[in-house]
Design a protein around this motif. Sequence first.
Motif, PDB file in Angstrom:
ATOM      1  N   TRP A 103      46.432  -8.775  19.677  1.00 22.61           N
ATOM      2  CA  TRP A 103      45.408  -9.622  19.161  1.00 22.61           C
ATOM      3  C   TRP A 103      45.247  -9.314  17.811  1.00 22.61           C
ATOM      4  O   TRP A 103      44.996  -8.093  17.251  1.00 22.61           O
ATOM      5  CB  TRP A 103      43.996  -9.455  19.815  1.00 22.61           C
ATOM      6  N   LYS A 104      45.027 -10.324  16.975  1.00 21.56           N
ATOM      7  CA  LYS A 104      44.762 -10.408  15.457  1.00 21.56           C
ATOM      8  C   LYS A 104      43.421 -11.185  15.747  1.00 21.56           C
ATOM      9  O   LYS A 104      43.180 -12.403  16.353  1.00 21.56           O
ATOM     10  CB  LYS A 104      45.632 -11.042  14.473  1.00 21.56           C
ATOM     11  N   PHE A 105      42.281 -10.669  14.852  1.00 15.43           N
ATOM     12  CA  PHE A 105      41.125 -11.544  14.801  1.00 15.43           C
ATOM     13  C   PHE A 105      40.802 -12.246  13.695  1.00 15.43           C
ATOM     14  O   PHE A 105      41.333 -11.838  12.685  1.00 15.43           O
ATOM     15  CB  PHE A 105      40.179 -10.156  14.830  1.00 15.43           C
ATOM     16  N   PRO A 106      40.091 -13.471  13.682  1.00 16.45           N
ATOM     17  CA  PRO A 106      39.297 -13.838  15.055  1.00 16.45           C
ATOM     18  C   PRO A 106      40.339 -14.325  15.961  1.00 16.45           C
ATOM     19  O   PRO A 106      41.535 -14.827  15.681  1.00 16.45           O
ATOM     20  CB  PRO A 106      38.386 -14.815  14.377  1.00 16.45           C
ATOM     21  N   HIS A 107      39.870 -13.835  17.389  1.00 17.57           N
ATOM     22  CA  HIS A 107      40.737 -14.419  18.650  1.00 17.57           C
ATOM     23  C   HIS A 107      39.844 -15.231  19.367  1.00 17.57           C
ATOM     24  O   HIS A 107      38.780 -15.083  19.663  1.00 17.57           O
ATOM     25  CB  HIS A 107      41.270 -13.000  19.343  1.00 17.57           C
ATOM     26  N   LEU A 122      30.471 -14.484  20.499  1.00 14.12           N
ATOM     27  CA  LEU A 122      31.385 -15.252  20.087  1.00 14.12           C
ATOM     28  C   LEU A 122      30.811 -16.390  18.733  1.00 14.12           C
ATOM     29  O   LEU A 122      29.582 -16.498  18.858  1.00 14.12           O
ATOM     30  CB  LEU A 122      31.873 -16.427  21.159  1.00 14.12           C
ATOM     31  N   SER A 123      31.446 -16.699  18.231  1.00 12.84           N
ATOM     32  CA  SER A 123      31.310 -17.589  17.036  1.00 12.84           C
ATOM     33  C   SER A 123      32.077 -18.749  17.030  1.00 12.84           C
ATOM     34  O   SER A 123      33.399 -18.903  17.618  1.00 12.84           O
ATOM     35  CB  SER A 123      31.463 -16.992  15.689  1.00 12.84           C
ATOM     36  N   GLU A 148      35.351  -9.521  16.220  1.00 16.20           N
ATOM     37  CA  GLU A 148      35.656  -8.082  16.452  1.00 16.20           C
ATOM     38  C   GLU A 148      35.290  -7.692  18.007  1.00 16.20           C
ATOM     39  O   GLU A 148      34.121  -8.206  18.465  1.00 16.20           O
ATOM     40  CB  GLU A 148      35.183  -7.135  15.457  1.00 16.20           C
ATOM     41  N   PRO A 149      35.743  -6.810  18.785  1.00 16.17           N
ATOM     42  CA  PRO A 149      35.264  -6.600  20.109  1.00 16.17           C
ATOM     43  C   PRO A 149      34.222  -5.423  19.826  1.00 16.17           C
ATOM     44  O   PRO A 149      34.214  -4.649  19.016  1.00 16.17           O
ATOM     45  CB  PRO A 149      36.567  -5.935  20.560  1.00 16.17           C
TER      46      PRO A 149
END
Length: 340
Positions: A69-73, A30-31, A23-24
């Motif tokens: 965007w759809k997350f995860p991105h 980052l993961s 998510e922003p």
Amino acid sequence: MPNFETSAQQTIPNTMQALALSEPSDAFTLSEMTFPIPQCASDELLVKIEYVGLNRVDAIFAQQGFMPWKFPHILGLDAVGVVVKAAQGVYPKVGERVMWHANIAQQGVLSEYAKVPNYAVSVVPDNISAQQAATLPCAGMLALICLDKLHLKEGESILIEAGAGAIGQFAIQFAKQRGADVFTTASKRNHKLVKKLGADFVFDYQDKKLCEKICKELGPTGFDAVLDSVGGEATNRNIELMRFCGRIACLKPLPVIDNGLMFLKAPTISIVSLGGAWLAKSLCAQQKMSFLCQFLLQNLSENKIQLPQISEVKFEQNSVTEALHRQLNGSFTGKQIVKI
């Protein structure tokens, strides 16, 4: 179904590792995640990524997100890698090293593999390394597009904001190739660098008497052109420094511009966007990016341009997260690239 050719030197797995944003946020991180290998259409290439060039826009979108965007991105837009799968008869073929600026509306390139339309890539010559190529797409293309929109001609004057940034470094060199008189702003520690690249006049962007000192060197006529990568109040200031009917290319959203200033200067204002080529689904614009990248590669191959200093980043969640935050706070000069 199209007939695909694949690399004989490796087996393409079913999954890949990638660095993705859940998510922003301002404190984004980052993961490391596992994604399926992208499935290619007949005009798409599957590329095994070697290097990813980081840009400030990557970090901004990590903070703010982006509507489609759809997350995860998966983040990342500038990639260099080797084609490992392509439909028969499609060029570039399997085994070619390519570089490109990716579709901002789709998954990014901070991953082991990515897909890309064949018409949107440029083949990297043998005398240019993957590391070198990774510095070029976003910064190099933005510099070239700005100068094209400004219709910069020999003998004209141009102000290039943030000359020590990657865009500024390329813009200074290409503006000098076109015979322009180049003025630029930079921190004092980078004055020597931008002068070496060809800048004729360099000013400390933090100087409280910046406008006064620029006018002293420039004279009363004003700039023919401005490359504005800063935005905000700097845009109004830059329009004030322009001649009547001067041209300005903006890389940031326009601020509120005083109506009296607009009437006084009658500027030609251009907005520059790489992502728009994909969002507008403009095949011509996407192909033009390929041509621009080829031009950048040719200039590098012929030693006509110097690259920003390269800093290599590990393909690891903490290292890339820290590198993206550095993109925002401006604590380095040069280009950060991630080795996949």
